[in-house]
Scaffold this active site. Structure first.
Site, PDB file in Angstrom:
ATOM      1  N   SER A 194      35.204  41.372  41.944  1.00  0.00           N
ATOM      2  CA  SER A 194      36.662  41.267  41.888  1.00  0.00           C
ATOM      3  C   SER A 194      37.274  42.106  42.997  1.00  0.00           C
ATOM      4  CB  SER A 194      37.179  41.764  40.534  1.00  0.00           C
ATOM      5  OG  SER A 194      36.745  40.913  39.503  1.00  0.00           O
TER       6      SER A 194
ATOM      7  N   GLU B 260      40.395  46.691  43.845  1.00  0.00           N
ATOM      8  CA  GLU B 260      39.319  47.170  42.972  1.00  0.00           C
ATOM      9  C   GLU B 260      38.134  47.601  43.825  1.00  0.00           C
ATOM     10  OE1 GLU B 260      35.997  47.054  40.990  1.00  0.00           O
ATOM     11  OE2 GLU B 260      36.505  45.110  40.108  1.00  0.00           O
TER      12      GLU B 260
ATOM     13  N   ARG C 218      38.409  50.563  35.076  1.00  0.00           N
ATOM     14  CA  ARG C 218      37.840  50.618  36.429  1.00  0.00           C
ATOM     15  C   ARG C 218      38.152  51.940  37.148  1.00  0.00           C
ATOM     16  NH1 ARG C 218      35.800  46.629  34.530  1.00  0.00           N
ATOM     17  NH2 ARG C 218      35.477  44.633  35.569  1.00  0.00           N
TER      18      ARG C 218
HETATM   19  N1  EPU Z   1      41.667  32.475  36.386  1.00  0.00           N
HETATM   20  C1  EPU Z   1      42.372  31.501  37.066  1.00  0.00           C
HETATM   21  N2  EPU Z   1      41.983  31.167  38.337  1.00  0.00           N
HETATM   22  C2  EPU Z   1      40.938  31.771  38.930  1.00  0.00           C
HETATM   23  C3  EPU Z   1      40.223  32.763  38.255  1.00  0.00           C
HETATM   24  C4  EPU Z   1      40.599  33.106  36.967  1.00  0.00           C
HETATM   25  O1  EPU Z   1      43.332  30.949  36.547  1.00  0.00           O
HETATM   26  O2  EPU Z   1      40.661  31.418  40.086  1.00  0.00           O
HETATM   27  C5  EPU Z   1      42.063  32.803  35.016  1.00  0.00           C
HETATM   28  C6  EPU Z   1      40.948  32.408  34.048  1.00  0.00           C
HETATM   29  O3  EPU Z   1      41.072  31.070  33.651  1.00  0.00           O
HETATM   30  C7  EPU Z   1      41.164  33.368  32.896  1.00  0.00           C
HETATM   31  C8  EPU Z   1      41.737  34.614  33.567  1.00  0.00           C
HETATM   32  O4  EPU Z   1      42.175  34.213  34.864  1.00  0.00           O
HETATM   33  O5  EPU Z   1      42.134  32.875  32.000  1.00  0.00           O
HETATM   34  C9  EPU Z   1      40.708  35.733  33.690  1.00  0.00           C
HETATM   35  O6  EPU Z   1      39.604  35.299  34.495  1.00  0.00           O
HETATM   36  P1  EPU Z   1      38.086  35.725  34.201  1.00  0.00           P
HETATM   37  O7  EPU Z   1      37.752  35.458  32.775  1.00  0.00           O
HETATM   38  O8  EPU Z   1      37.249  35.116  35.242  1.00  0.00           O
HETATM   39  O9  EPU Z   1      38.046  37.272  34.310  1.00  0.00           O
HETATM   40  P2  EPU Z   1      38.700  38.228  35.372  1.00  0.00           P
HETATM   41  O10 EPU Z   1      39.782  38.977  34.684  1.00  0.00           O
HETATM   42  O11 EPU Z   1      39.039  37.538  36.625  1.00  0.00           O
HETATM   43  C10 EPU Z   1      37.165  40.278  34.789  1.00  0.00           C
HETATM   44  C11 EPU Z   1      36.562  41.375  35.623  1.00  0.00           C
HETATM   45  C12 EPU Z   1      35.204  40.926  36.166  1.00  0.00           C
HETATM   46  C13 EPU Z   1      34.294  40.518  35.022  1.00  0.00           C
HETATM   47  C14 EPU Z   1      34.988  39.384  34.260  1.00  0.00           C
HETATM   48  C15 EPU Z   1      34.204  38.902  33.071  1.00  0.00           C
HETATM   49  C16 EPU Z   1      38.384  42.624  36.664  1.00  0.00           C
HETATM   50  C17 EPU Z   1      39.190  42.845  37.891  1.00  0.00           C
HETATM   51  N3  EPU Z   1      37.437  41.690  36.741  1.00  0.00           N
HETATM   52  O12 EPU Z   1      37.472  39.213  35.681  1.00  0.00           O
HETATM   53  O13 EPU Z   1      34.629  42.053  36.819  1.00  0.00           O
HETATM   54  O14 EPU Z   1      33.021  40.112  35.484  1.00  0.00           O
HETATM   55  O15 EPU Z   1      36.265  39.855  33.782  1.00  0.00           O
HETATM   56  O16 EPU Z   1      34.305  39.813  32.040  1.00  0.00           O
HETATM   57  O17 EPU Z   1      38.602  43.312  35.677  1.00  0.00           O
HETATM   58  C18 EPU Z   1      34.362  43.116  38.919  1.00  0.00           C
HETATM   59  O18 EPU Z   1      34.946  44.077  38.431  1.00  0.00           O
HETATM   60  O19 EPU Z   1      33.935  43.130  40.099  1.00  0.00           O
HETATM   61  C19 EPU Z   1      34.163  41.925  38.121  1.00  0.00           C
HETATM   62  C20 EPU Z   1      33.593  40.831  38.597  1.00  0.00           C
END
Ligand code: EPU
Length: 310
Positions: A230, A300, A178
């Site tokens: 995010s 972010e 990012r």
């Molecule tokens: N999780 C929780 N509670 C929540 C949300 C998530 O426990 O309320 C846990 C999920 O169960 C999972 C882990 O956290 O084990 C990761 O969550 P998720 O798969 O939703 O992905 P993320 O890391 O939160 C990242 C990117 C997103 C992208 C998704 C899908 C970042 C900061 N965010 O989210 O990017 O769409 O992966 O690949 O890297 C963005 O940058 O704006 C964005 C939406």
């Protein structure tokens, strides 16, 4: 945006008043996907970037601050009155030359993904999960569902502060998670287009993966509500969403801003949220995660006109 406090000279901006297409005191809310914005002292919408090099050269020569925006899906306008010129880049267009696909900065990433599926070009399916423009995505090395800009970018077309056009190789963009050289130290440079590498595949295969990205996004993210995606970056080896969730903050509300009950790293605008509401909620999320886990979350989203902690 350049810091005007470093500039003891008065700004010479009289020419902006008569520059073709420039509007004064333009409300930014209509340009904000989040529905939050103050006013831009000067504003221009550029559906064509032919005049951009000369304009950027002049702004820098006169030390006028400027901000380039695309769809503002990752940007919080937090200033009541934003000084200088806000440039909305709304250039669009996609051209395919063998495996290379060149795209104008204002093109939306989901539109690019859909066009690639139609053309049977694989590799950019992740763009279906990035709700922003190509320019913004290069700026922030946007990514989703296992793909990110840095994996596919061949080169970025840019305008430097002197108003000269360059083609930068991906290595020169210094992409990390990012992050890019534009975010770190070249904030006065303007990204005008990007060329991505793709491979040939039957359109139905590309389309199937694109639909998977959309399905997963719908299942895990509050896409039916206004948010900036995010809010915080994931700290190394962990997830901001998981940490905020573990602090019990889902559903927490300040004014019209709420920690999404669906995904804890999203702040949704329930209607009428102010930048202050969002910044106060961000501070609360950050403090609670710091207290409980000793981890400092890094924003972010891009906050314009105010420090993220308010
Ligand atoms: N999780 C929780 N509670 C929540 C949300 C998530 O426990 O309320 C846990 C999920 O169960 C999972 C882990 O956290 O084990 C990761 O969550 P998720 O798969 O939703 O992905 P993320 O890391 O939160 C990242 C990117 C997103 C992208 C998704 C899908 C970042 C900061 N965010 O989210 O990017 O769409 O992966 O690949 O890297 C963005 O940058 O704006 C964005 C939406």
């Amino acid at each position: 945006m350049p810091d005007t406090r470093e500039n003891p000279r008065p700004l010479s901006i009289a020419w902006l008043t008569t520059y073709p297409g420039v509007r004064e005191y333009e409300p930014l809310q209509p340009y904000s996907w989040y529905g939050i914005g103050g006013r831009a002292r000067y504003f221009i919408d550029l559906p064509d970037d032919a005049a951009l090099p000369e304009l950027v050269g002049r702004l820098n020569a006169d030390q006028v601050p400027y901000l380039v925006i695309g769809a503002a899906t990752n940007t919080l306008f937090a200033a009541d009155d934003l000084p200088g010129l806000t440039i909305k880049l709304s250039t669009t267009g996609i051209s395919i030359d063998g495996d290379a696909v060149s795209v104008a900065a204002g093109t939306l990433m989901p539109k690019l993904a859909a066009e690639m599926a139609r053309a049977g070009r694989a590799g950019l399916e992740f763009a279906a999960g990035v709700p922003g423009t190509v320019g913004g995505s290069v700026f922030g090395n946007a990514g989703a569902f296992g793909g990110e800009v840095k994996d596919r970018l061949l080169r970025a077309e840019v305008v430097d502060p002197q108003g000269k056009r360059h083609a930068l190789a991906a290595a020169d963009c210094v992409f990390t998670y990012r992050d890019s050289v534009f975010k770190q130290s070249r904030e006065r440079w303007v990204i005008t287009a990007a060329t991505f590498a793709t491979t040939t595949e039957p359109p139905e295969n590309v389309r199937a993966r694109l639909l998977e990205v959309q399905k997963h996004r719908r299942a895990t993210q509050p896409i039916e509500q206004r948010s900036l995606g995010s809010t915080f970056k994931n700290p190394p080896g962990d997830s901001a969403g998981r940490l905020i969730d573990a602090c019990g903050l889902k559903g927490l509300r300040i004014g019209g801003a709420q920690v999404s009950p669906k995904h804890a790293n999203f702040i949704v605008n329930l209607g009428g949220a102010s930048a202050d509401d969002v910044l106060a909620l961000m501070a609360e999320m950050r403090d609670r995660v710091q207290e409980r886990f000793g981890i400092e979350l890094e924003p972010e989203i891009r906050v314009i006109g105010r420090a993220p902690r308010g």
